[in-house]
Design a protein around this motif. Structure first.
Motif, mmCIF file in Angstrom:
data_model
loop_
_atom_site.group_PDB
_atom_site.id
_atom_site.type_symbol
_atom_site.label_atom_id
_atom_site.label_comp_id
_atom_site.label_asym_id
_atom_site.label_seq_id
_atom_site.Cartn_x
_atom_site.Cartn_y
_atom_site.Cartn_z
ATOM 1 N N VAL A 1 0.851 -1.184 0.000
ATOM 2 C CA VAL A 1 0.000 0.000 0.000
ATOM 3 C C VAL A 1 0.888 1.236 0.000
ATOM 4 O O VAL A 1 1.832 1.342 0.789
ATOM 5 N N SER A 2 0.589 2.157 -0.909
ATOM 6 C CA SER A 2 1.339 3.411 -0.964
ATOM 7 C C SER A 2 0.533 4.503 -0.259
ATOM 8 O O SER A 2 -0.489 4.969 -0.783
ATOM 9 N N THR A 3 0.979 4.903 0.928
ATOM 10 C CA THR A 3 0.284 6.004 1.603
ATOM 11 C C THR A 3 0.499 7.310 0.843
ATOM 12 O O THR A 3 -0.312 8.237 0.946
ATOM 13 N N GLU A 4 1.562 7.389 0.054
ATOM 14 C CA GLU A 4 1.775 8.561 -0.797
ATOM 15 C C GLU A 4 0.645 8.679 -1.820
ATOM 16 O O GLU A 4 0.118 9.776 -2.063
ATOM 17 N N SER A 5 0.248 7.544 -2.406
ATOM 18 C CA SER A 5 -0.856 7.559 -3.368
ATOM 19 C C SER A 5 -2.172 7.905 -2.684
ATOM 20 O O SER A 5 -2.998 8.647 -3.239
ATOM 21 N N LEU A 6 -2.385 7.375 -1.479
ATOM 22 C CA LEU A 6 -3.611 7.706 -0.741
ATOM 23 C C LEU A 6 -3.640 9.199 -0.404
ATOM 24 O O LEU A 6 -4.690 9.846 -0.497
ATOM 25 N N ARG B 1 -0.468 10.563 4.654
ATOM 26 C CA ARG B 1 0.870 10.205 4.156
ATOM 27 C C ARG B 1 1.660 9.456 5.237
ATOM 28 O O ARG B 1 2.426 8.547 4.944
ATOM 29 N N GLY B 2 1.446 9.817 6.478
ATOM 30 C CA GLY B 2 2.176 9.164 7.569
ATOM 31 C C GLY B 2 1.416 8.024 8.221
ATOM 32 O O GLY B 2 1.854 7.500 9.255
ATOM 33 N N ALA B 3 0.291 7.612 7.639
ATOM 34 C CA ALA B 3 -0.532 6.546 8.236
ATOM 35 C C ALA B 3 0.220 5.223 8.288
ATOM 36 O O ALA B 3 1.049 4.922 7.419
ATOM 37 N N ASN B 4 -0.076 4.435 9.307
ATOM 38 C CA ASN B 4 0.560 3.123 9.441
ATOM 39 C C ASN B 4 0.004 2.124 8.431
ATOM 40 O O ASN B 4 0.733 1.275 7.918
ATOM 41 N N THR B 5 -1.293 2.210 8.173
ATOM 42 C CA THR B 5 -1.970 1.272 7.284
ATOM 43 C C THR B 5 -3.039 2.020 6.493
ATOM 44 O O THR B 5 -3.388 3.159 6.809
ATOM 45 N N ALA B 6 -3.586 1.345 5.477
ATOM 46 C CA ALA B 6 -4.699 1.921 4.727
ATOM 47 C C ALA B 6 -5.909 2.116 5.634
ATOM 48 O O ALA B 6 -6.658 3.091 5.494
ATOM 49 N N LEU B 7 -6.096 1.186 6.592
ATOM 50 C CA LEU B 7 -7.218 1.318 7.520
ATOM 51 C C LEU B 7 -7.050 2.553 8.412
ATOM 52 O O LEU B 7 -8.015 3.273 8.691
ATOM 53 N N ASP B 8 -5.821 2.812 8.830
ATOM 54 C CA ASP B 8 -5.530 4.015 9.610
ATOM 55 C C ASP B 8 -5.883 5.258 8.793
ATOM 56 O O ASP B 8 -6.535 6.196 9.285
ATOM 57 N N ALA B 9 -5.498 5.272 7.518
ATOM 58 C CA ALA B 9 -5.818 6.404 6.640
ATOM 59 C C ALA B 9 -7.327 6.562 6.489
ATOM 60 O O ALA B 9 -7.859 7.681 6.519
ATOM 61 N N LEU B 10 -8.019 5.428 6.347
ATOM 62 C CA LEU B 10 -9.475 5.455 6.198
ATOM 63 C C LEU B 10 -10.132 6.084 7.430
ATOM 64 O O LEU B 10 -11.043 6.910 7.310
ATOM 65 N N GLN B 11 -9.643 5.681 8.600
ATOM 66 C CA GLN B 11 -10.233 6.194 9.836
ATOM 67 C C GLN B 11 -9.977 7.688 10.001
ATOM 68 O O GLN B 11 -10.853 8.432 10.450
ATOM 69 N N GLN B 12 -8.789 8.148 9.628
ATOM 70 C CA GLN B 12 -8.497 9.579 9.681
ATOM 71 C C GLN B 12 -9.448 10.358 8.775
ATOM 72 O O GLN B 12 -9.978 11.400 9.143
#
Length: 363
Positions: free
Chosen positions: A283-288, A306-317
């Protein structure tokens, strides 16, 4: 049995397919039926100038039948049939009958149309049948036989092993399929999984299904089945192989495809990856973060993603900030899918779920 060699890039050891094992057992049994002696080890000739020899695990000679078995060695591939005993019983058939195949204990029977074998036939695939016919003819030529035989293939504990494959969903009941196109198992090529995806599309098309789903796991499969009321034979065992589903549907279209999976897997698809396995794509957090920025997300949210640990972390943010990252991932995954389909007449929708099976994005 002899070692097939090692894959240059990984050093992993090749193995032999169930089809190659059945060919070896047939060759030994038919030779014994004609001569009274079992060749051990028994050599077979496979494509690409491979000529492995197999040690016999069992042998039994009767007045009008001969049986032999070999233990399958899948090399370093995590194959469900590694170590299985593949046995063949050969009896003389009526003159002019050629080679007739029978499903013994642990070998399945085809019960649905769409597979490369007619309904009612033993699940011994076309290439293993060809190998066996060629070797029967060669043994007959060497030892004065007619080549008219009944070949019954069995796999010890095959019915139990088959429950760990997709055979029941494909309509292959009672046991395993005898597989193989080259006779060689390439470690971690996942060729049998990809073949199951293709056969799943074939079965769905033969059943007249207008809507199929490729899901990354059991949770997403359950969600899609409930959302759309899809029958089991419309559910493709995609797993990580999104590319295999899309490329086969490009050549063999079904009117509608739903792709479903967790946000992490589908974020990789949105980023252009077609193999979603964690060991082969990340998973690319840069792309997210780029998705969030393009959707008008605040700079601090972009940096948080960009600094998320996982895609799920990014989703929750993003959920906390009121930004629908799940929908953005779904849209990106759909764009990738349509790119691979290259205009094939397949309508695509995407369903993104979280770990609990809640739908968090659609496109």
């Amino acid at each position: 049995m002899t070692e097939a060699g090692r894959e240059r890039s990984t050093g992993l050891r090749y193995g032999w397919t169930t089809g190659a094992c059945a060919t070896a057992a047939t060759t030994a049994a038919y030779t014994a039926l004609l001569t009274g002696e079992f060749p051990d080890p028994v050599r077979v000739d496979l494509p690409n100038d491979r000529h492995p020899s197999f040690a016999l695990a069992t042998e039994h000679l009767e007045a009008d039948a001969a049986s032999a078995a070999v233990v399958k060695d899948a090399g370093d591939d995590p194959d469900v049939t590694h170590g299985a005993l593949v046995a063949v019983r050969v009896t003389t058939g009526p003159r002019g009958s050629g080679v007739v195949f029978r499903a013994g204990e642990g070998v399945g029977t085809v019960t649905k149309p769409g597979l490369p074998l007619p309904v009612g036939e033993p699940a011994i695939n076309p290439m293993p049948r060809q190998f066996i016919r060629e070797h029967v003819a060669a043994v007959a030529a060497r030892h004065g036989g007619t080549g008219d035989v009944v070949v019954e293939v069995s796999v010890e504990n095959g019915a139990e092993l088959a429950r760990r494959t997709w055979n029941p969903r494909l309509g292959i009941l009672g046991g395993l399929s005898i597989l193989g196109t080259t006779g060689v198992v390439v470690p971690y090529s996942c060729s049998s999984w990809i073949d199951s995806i293709r056969r799943g599309v074939d079965v769905a098309r033969a059943a007249g299904r207008q809507h199929v789903a490729g899901c990354t796991g059991s949770t997403s499969e359950r969600v899609v089945a409930e959302l759309y009321g899809l029958p089991e034979d419309a559910l493709l065992d995609m797993g990580d192989f999104a590319g295999a589903v899309l490329k086969y549907l490009r050549r063999h279209p079904v009117p509608r495809l739903t792709i479903a999976g967790g946000v992490g897997k589908l974020a990789k698809l949105a980023d252009g990856h077609l193999d979603l396995h964690s060991g082969r794509s990340q998973v690319s957090t840069e792309s997210l973060a780029a998705m969030v920025r393009e959707a008008g997300g605040a700079p601090e949210l972009v940096e948080g993603v960009r600094g998320a640990n996982t895609a799920l972390d990014a989703l929750q943010q993003c959920r906390a900030a009121g930004l629908p990252l799940g929908d953005l991932v779904a849209a990106g995954a759909r764009d990738t899918a349509l790119g691979v389909l290259r205009g094939a007449p397949v309508a695509v929708d995407v369903v993104v779920i979280d770990r609990g099976g809640t739908v968090v994005g659609r496109a």
